[in-house]
Design a protein around this motif. Sequence first.
Motif, PDB file in Angstrom:
ATOM      1  N   LEU A   1       0.672  -1.345  -0.192  1.00  0.00           N
ATOM      2  CA  LEU A   1       0.330   0.118  -0.032  1.00  0.00           C
ATOM      3  C   LEU A   1       0.789   1.200  -0.173  1.00  0.00           C
ATOM      4  CD1 LEU A   1      -3.235   1.541  -0.067  1.00  0.00           C
ATOM      5  CD2 LEU A   1      -2.654   1.371   2.745  1.00  0.00           C
ATOM      6  N   TYR A   2       2.247   1.713   1.316  1.00  0.00           N
ATOM      7  CA  TYR A   2       2.865   2.415   1.142  1.00  0.00           C
ATOM      8  C   TYR A   2       3.555   2.746  -0.605  1.00  0.00           C
ATOM      9  CZ  TYR A   2       5.659   5.576   3.483  1.00  0.00           C
ATOM     10  OH  TYR A   2       6.753   6.631   3.037  1.00  0.00           O
ATOM     11  N   SER A   3       4.133   1.442  -0.688  1.00  0.00           N
ATOM     12  CA  SER A   3       4.968   1.805  -2.213  1.00  0.00           C
ATOM     13  C   SER A   3       4.320   2.040  -3.123  1.00  0.00           C
ATOM     14  CB  SER A   3       6.010   0.126  -2.173  1.00  0.00           C
ATOM     15  OG  SER A   3       4.459  -0.652  -2.581  1.00  0.00           O
ATOM     16  N   LYS A   4       2.911   2.043  -2.877  1.00  0.00           N
ATOM     17  CA  LYS A   4       1.563   2.095  -4.073  1.00  0.00           C
ATOM     18  C   LYS A   4       1.899   3.905  -4.374  1.00  0.00           C
ATOM     19  CE  LYS A   4      -2.825   1.105  -5.687  1.00  0.00           C
ATOM     20  NZ  LYS A   4      -3.190   2.901  -6.529  1.00  0.00           N
ATOM     21  N   LEU A   5       1.277   4.074  -2.869  1.00  0.00           N
ATOM     22  CA  LEU A   5       1.094   5.413  -2.397  1.00  0.00           C
ATOM     23  C   LEU A   5       2.056   6.268  -3.182  1.00  0.00           C
ATOM     24  CD1 LEU A   5      -0.485   5.312   0.075  1.00  0.00           C
ATOM     25  CD2 LEU A   5      -1.467   5.775  -1.496  1.00  0.00           C
ATOM     26  N   VAL A   6       3.262   6.384  -2.999  1.00  0.00           N
ATOM     27  CA  VAL A   6       4.477   6.695  -3.677  1.00  0.00           C
ATOM     28  C   VAL A   6       4.556   6.501  -4.815  1.00  0.00           C
ATOM     29  CG1 VAL A   6       7.582   6.868  -3.097  1.00  0.00           C
ATOM     30  CG2 VAL A   6       5.740   5.900  -0.951  1.00  0.00           C
ATOM     31  N   VAL A   7       4.142   5.932  -5.097  1.00  0.00           N
ATOM     32  CA  VAL A   7       4.368   5.148  -6.710  1.00  0.00           C
ATOM     33  C   VAL A   7       3.540   6.140  -7.153  1.00  0.00           C
ATOM     34  CG1 VAL A   7       3.771   4.574  -9.406  1.00  0.00           C
ATOM     35  CG2 VAL A   7       5.566   3.446  -7.694  1.00  0.00           C
ATOM     36  N   ASP A   8       2.311   6.349  -6.907  1.00  0.00           N
ATOM     37  CA  ASP A   8       0.603   6.900  -6.810  1.00  0.00           C
ATOM     38  C   ASP A   8       0.956   8.225  -6.590  1.00  0.00           C
ATOM     39  OD1 ASP A   8      -0.379   4.932  -7.794  1.00  0.00           O
ATOM     40  OD2 ASP A   8      -2.119   4.799  -6.222  1.00  0.00           O
ATOM     41  N   LEU A  24      -0.127   9.442   1.849  1.00  0.00           N
ATOM     42  CA  LEU A  24       0.825   8.754   2.353  1.00  0.00           C
ATOM     43  C   LEU A  24       1.334   9.718   3.053  1.00  0.00           C
ATOM     44  CD1 LEU A  24       3.518   7.646   0.454  1.00  0.00           C
ATOM     45  CD2 LEU A  24       3.942  10.021   0.097  1.00  0.00           C
ATOM     46  N   ILE A  25       1.056  10.866   3.822  1.00  0.00           N
ATOM     47  CA  ILE A  25       1.356  11.145   5.031  1.00  0.00           C
ATOM     48  C   ILE A  25       0.189  10.470   6.512  1.00  0.00           C
ATOM     49  CG2 ILE A  25       0.511  13.326   6.827  1.00  0.00           C
ATOM     50  CD1 ILE A  25       1.751  15.112   4.226  1.00  0.00           C
ATOM     51  N   VAL A  26      -0.591  10.151   5.839  1.00  0.00           N
ATOM     52  CA  VAL A  26      -1.263   9.196   6.860  1.00  0.00           C
ATOM     53  C   VAL A  26      -1.100   7.716   6.619  1.00  0.00           C
ATOM     54  CG1 VAL A  26      -3.972   8.579   7.289  1.00  0.00           C
ATOM     55  CG2 VAL A  26      -3.633  11.079   6.040  1.00  0.00           C
ATOM     56  N   CYS A  27      -0.131   6.930   5.873  1.00  0.00           N
ATOM     57  CA  CYS A  27      -0.401   6.297   5.751  1.00  0.00           C
ATOM     58  C   CYS A  27       0.674   5.731   6.950  1.00  0.00           C
ATOM     59  CB  CYS A  27       0.157   5.515   4.440  1.00  0.00           C
ATOM     60  SG  CYS A  27       0.658   3.930   4.412  1.00  0.00           S
ATOM     61  N   GLY A  28       2.650   6.710   6.303  1.00  0.00           N
ATOM     62  CA  GLY A  28       3.241   7.071   7.467  1.00  0.00           C
ATOM     63  C   GLY A  28       3.301   7.093   9.191  1.00  0.00           C
ATOM     64  N   ASN A  29       1.883   8.061   9.418  1.00  0.00           N
ATOM     65  CA  ASN A  29       1.168   8.430  10.869  1.00  0.00           C
ATOM     66  C   ASN A  29       0.941   7.302  11.422  1.00  0.00           C
ATOM     67  OD1 ASN A  29       2.539  11.092  10.537  1.00  0.00           O
ATOM     68  ND2 ASN A  29       0.738  11.886   9.929  1.00  0.00           N
ATOM     69  N   ASN A  30       0.037   6.574  10.325  1.00  0.00           N
ATOM     70  CA  ASN A  30      -0.426   5.012  10.654  1.00  0.00           C
ATOM     71  C   ASN A  30       0.400   4.032  10.992  1.00  0.00           C
ATOM     72  OD1 ASN A  30      -3.016   6.015  10.666  1.00  0.00           O
ATOM     73  ND2 ASN A  30      -3.374   4.801   8.557  1.00  0.00           N
ATOM     74  N   LEU A  73      11.362   1.867   1.393  1.00  0.00           N
ATOM     75  CA  LEU A  73      10.354   2.693   1.383  1.00  0.00           C
ATOM     76  C   LEU A  73      10.856   3.967   1.939  1.00  0.00           C
ATOM     77  CD1 LEU A  73       8.044   0.247   3.102  1.00  0.00           C
ATOM     78  CD2 LEU A  73       7.916   0.876   0.646  1.00  0.00           C
ATOM     79  N   ARG A  74      11.730   4.174   2.555  1.00  0.00           N
ATOM     80  CA  ARG A  74      12.561   5.833   2.639  1.00  0.00           C
ATOM     81  C   ARG A  74      12.679   6.763   1.985  1.00  0.00           C
ATOM     82  NH1 ARG A  74      15.641   3.577   7.821  1.00  0.00           N
ATOM     83  NH2 ARG A  74      13.625   3.503   9.666  1.00  0.00           N
ATOM     84  N   ASP A  75      13.566   5.414   0.990  1.00  0.00           N
ATOM     85  CA  ASP A  75      14.208   6.144   0.098  1.00  0.00           C
ATOM     86  C   ASP A  75      13.290   6.645  -1.252  1.00  0.00           C
ATOM     87  OD1 ASP A  75      16.964   5.413   0.485  1.00  0.00           O
ATOM     88  OD2 ASP A  75      17.666   4.169  -0.398  1.00  0.00           O
ATOM     89  N   LEU A  76      12.409   5.702  -1.785  1.00  0.00           N
ATOM     90  CA  LEU A  76      11.329   6.047  -2.475  1.00  0.00           C
ATOM     91  C   LEU A  76      10.080   7.164  -2.036  1.00  0.00           C
ATOM     92  CD1 LEU A  76       9.549   2.994  -3.513  1.00  0.00           C
ATOM     93  CD2 LEU A  76      10.242   4.598  -4.983  1.00  0.00           C
ATOM     94  N   THR A  77       9.748   7.062  -0.419  1.00  0.00           N
ATOM     95  CA  THR A  77       9.215   8.537  -0.078  1.00  0.00           C
ATOM     96  C   THR A  77      10.162   9.773   0.130  1.00  0.00           C
ATOM     97  OG1 THR A  77       8.136   7.019   1.556  1.00  0.00           O
ATOM     98  CG2 THR A  77       8.909   8.927   1.565  1.00  0.00           C
ATOM     99  N   HIS A  78      11.264  10.136   0.322  1.00  0.00           N
ATOM    100  CA  HIS A  78      12.102  10.915   0.045  1.00  0.00           C
ATOM    101  C   HIS A  78      12.453  11.153  -1.925  1.00  0.00           C
ATOM    102  CE1 HIS A  78      16.331  12.979  -0.164  1.00  0.00           C
ATOM    103  NE2 HIS A  78      15.937  13.649   0.885  1.00  0.00           N
ATOM    104  N   LYS A  79      13.039  10.919  -2.392  1.00  0.00           N
ATOM    105  CA  LYS A  79      12.858  11.135  -4.070  1.00  0.00           C
ATOM    106  C   LYS A  79      11.420  11.791  -3.932  1.00  0.00           C
ATOM    107  CE  LYS A  79      13.393   9.347  -8.287  1.00  0.00           C
ATOM    108  NZ  LYS A  79      13.822   7.983  -9.109  1.00  0.00           N
ATOM    109  N   ALA A  80      10.131  11.523  -3.720  1.00  0.00           N
ATOM    110  CA  ALA A  80       9.061  11.760  -3.533  1.00  0.00           C
ATOM    111  C   ALA A  80       8.803  12.878  -3.624  1.00  0.00           C
ATOM    112  CB  ALA A  80       8.084  10.725  -3.600  1.00  0.00           C
TER     113      ALA A  80
END
Length: 129
Positions: A1-8, A24-30, A73-80
């Motif tokens: 779910l998280y990686s899908k959100l990052v790609v989206d 993405l922020i809500v998912c990260g907080n959860n 996941l960290r790298d993808l989030t940071h890149k996004a």
Amino acid sequence: LYSKLVVDVANANQDDEVNLQYKLIVCGNNFRKATRNLCRFFKHNDDVKRSVLSQHRFHTSNLDRFTTTLQELRDLTHKAFCTSVEEEKAQSELQDELSNRKDKATKDLKDLERELAALRKEREKKVVA
């Protein structure tokens, strides 16, 4: 779910980007809350902690995969997030540059029109005289 959100987020247009970033922020907080609750649970339940640690010795490959996935996941989030900030900054700079060019071109046009009007008056005076 998280990686899908990052790609989206990376593939979204500007209208969808805000909604996806919010998700993405809500998912990260959860994820953070769940991790915090899990740590608290382990802190108060020594038997479970010992059991997990004993299984850890036999399942280090799973831990390695988890660590690798978490880093990805960290790298993808940071890149996004960095890409979005960098794109916004580049677009803002481009808009500022275009605005400055437009203002300069408008000023130059007015100056040239004044100069042309002055030259026409001069020629009229020479032709009349």
